[in-house]
Design a protein around this motif. Structure first.
Motif, PDB file in Angstrom:
ATOM      1  N   ALA A 211     -34.756   5.158  57.538  1.00  0.00           N
ATOM      2  CA  ALA A 211     -33.744   6.184  57.289  1.00  0.00           C
ATOM      3  C   ALA A 211     -33.532   7.059  58.524  1.00  0.00           C
ATOM      4  N   ILE A 212     -34.613   7.349  59.239  1.00  0.00           N
ATOM      5  CA  ILE A 212     -34.499   8.184  60.440  1.00  0.00           C
ATOM      6  C   ILE A 212     -33.610   7.506  61.479  1.00  0.00           C
ATOM      7  N   TRP A 213     -33.815   6.221  61.719  1.00  0.00           N
ATOM      8  CA  TRP A 213     -32.993   5.523  62.698  1.00  0.00           C
ATOM      9  C   TRP A 213     -31.535   5.473  62.265  1.00  0.00           C
ATOM     10  N   LEU A 214     -31.304   5.261  60.977  1.00  0.00           N
ATOM     11  CA  LEU A 214     -29.924   5.276  60.486  1.00  0.00           C
ATOM     12  C   LEU A 214     -29.306   6.663  60.643  1.00  0.00           C
ATOM     13  N   GLY A 215     -30.102   7.701  60.431  1.00  0.00           N
ATOM     14  CA  GLY A 215     -29.613   9.060  60.608  1.00  0.00           C
ATOM     15  C   GLY A 215     -29.211   9.332  62.043  1.00  0.00           C
TER      16      GLY A 215
END
Length: 315
Positions: free
Chosen positions: A140-144
Motif C-alpha cells: 500500500a505504501i508503494w501504491l501511495g
C-alpha cells in the motif's frame, strides 16, 4: 432547492449551512476552504473507492479486524490528501480561478491566503496522509507513493487535453488498489479492473459537474469533457455509465466469490447502476443547480455499492 447562501466570503458552490461558513473561527475559514471542508463531496468521492477495495479484498479472502483500521485510515487520509490535492489545484489554478464566477472567491485568488501559506498548508496535510499510509503495509505504501504522480499532473490536464476528467479518475480511484493491497499485501487484477471502472464513473459524474463552467471555460480556453461532448453529453454519459458497471461487474467476478457473497455484491452493483440511470433521467444540461445536485448525489451512488460489498465480504 434551498436559497443560495448569503455569507459574503463564502465560495459559491459551498454546501448551504456548512459548519465552515457558519461556525468555524474566522481565521480558520480560508484554510478550511482551501481543503474543501465546506464541500465534502470530493472527500467522499476519493474515499468510496478505497472502501470498495476493502470489500473486494474481503470477498476474495476473508474479513479481518485490521480491515476496520484500513477503513478508518483511508477516511482520515482521504480528508487530508483531498485537502492537499485541492490546495495544490488552487495554487496552480490561481489565475484561472480569478476569472471564473464560481471560483473567484476561493482563498488564493481572493487574497485571503498567499501562495507561500498555501504551500505550507499543503505540506502539513500531506504529512497527515503519509502518517496514515505508513500504517498500511509495504504494498500500500508503494501504491501511495505512485499516486502522487497523477495527483501532481491533474491540475494541468485541462490545459493540454479535452479529457481532464480521465486524469481526475486516475487519481481519485487509486484508493481501490491501495486499500485492496493493504488487506491482501499484494495487488491483483480485481482492484485494477475496479480502478478502470471507477475512472469511467468519474468521467460520468465530473462531466456533469463541468457543465456548470462550460461557458467560462470556453472563454478562457480551458478544456473539459463537458465542452468536448456538448449536446451529445447524455449519449456519452450512457456509454461511460455502462462501462463503469461492466468493469465493476468484472472486478466482482475476479474476486472468486460465490453464492450469497456474489449475489449481494451484484445487488449492490444493480443499485449503483440504478442511481446512474436516475441521474441521467434527472439531468438538465442548462440548469447548473441540477448539475451540482446530481454531482453531489454520487456520494450515495458509491455508498450503495460500499454497503453491499461490505456485507458480501463478511458473509
Amino acid at each position: 432547492m434551498k436559497p443560495a447562501i448569503q455569507i459574503p466570503d463564502a465560495v459559491r458552490d459551498a454546501v448551504n449551512g456548512n459548519w465552515v461558513d457558519n461556525t468555524a473561527p474566522l481565521s480558520w475559514r480560508p484554510w478550511l476552504r482551501l481543503s474543501r471542508i465546506d464541500r465534502p463531496i470530493g472527500t467522499w468521492l476519493l474515499l468510496l473507492p478505497c472502501w470498495w477495495g476493502i470489500g473486494l479484498a474481503m470477498m476474495g479472502d476473508r474479513a479481518r479486524w485490521f480491515d476496520l483500521w484500513i477503513a478508518i485510515a483511508c477516511a482520515i487520509g482521504a480528508v487530508a490528501m483531498r485537502g492537499a490535492g485541492c490546495t495544490w489545484n488552487d495554487i496552480t489554478d490561481r489565475d484561472i480561478d480569478g476569472s471564473v464566477d464560481r471560483t473567484r472567491k476561493r482563498p488564493i485568488p481572493s487574497g485571503q491566503v498567499t501562495v507561500r501559506g498555501a504551500l505550507i498548508w499543503m505540506g502539513a496535510q500531506a504529512l497527515i496522509g503519509l502518517a496514515m499510509l505508513l500504517t498500511l503495509g509495504g504494498a500500500a505504501i508503494w501504491l501511495g507513493v505512485l499516486s502522487l504522480l497523477p495527483v501532481a499532473i491533474y491540475p494541468f490536464a485541462k490545459r493540454f487535453t479535452w479529457w481532464p476528467q480521465v486524469f481526475l479518475g486516475i487519481a481519485f480511484n487509486w484508493g481501490v488498489m491501495l486499500a485492496y493491497a493493504a488487506h491482501r499485501g499484494q495487488l491483483d487484477m480485481a482492484p485494477v479492473i475496479a480502478w478502470f471502472g471507477g475512472i469511467a464513473w468519474t468521467v460520468f459524474y465530473d462531466t456533469i459537474y463541468a457543465h456548470q463552467d462550460r461557458e467560462y471555460d470556453a472563454l478562457i480556453g480551458v478544456k473539459s469533457t463537458a465542452r468536448l461532448f456538448g449536446e451529445n453529453t447524455r449519449t456519452w454519459l450512457i456509454v461511460f455509465g455502462i462501462l463503469a458497471v461492466l468493469l465493476l461487474a468484472m472486478a466482482i467476478g475476479m474476486t472468486g466469490a460465490e453464492g450469497a457473497s456474489w449475489y449481494l455484491a451484484m445487488a449492490g452493483l444493480a443499485g449503483f447502476a440504478g442511481h446512474l440511470v436516475w441521474q441521467l433521467l434527472t439531468l438538465d444540461l442548462d440548469d447548473a443547480d441540477i448539475q451540482l445536485m446530481l454531482f453531489r448525489s454520487n456520494r450515495d451512488t458509491g455508498l450503495i455499492l460500499v454497503g453491499f460489498l461490505a456485507i458480501a465480504g463478511i458473509v
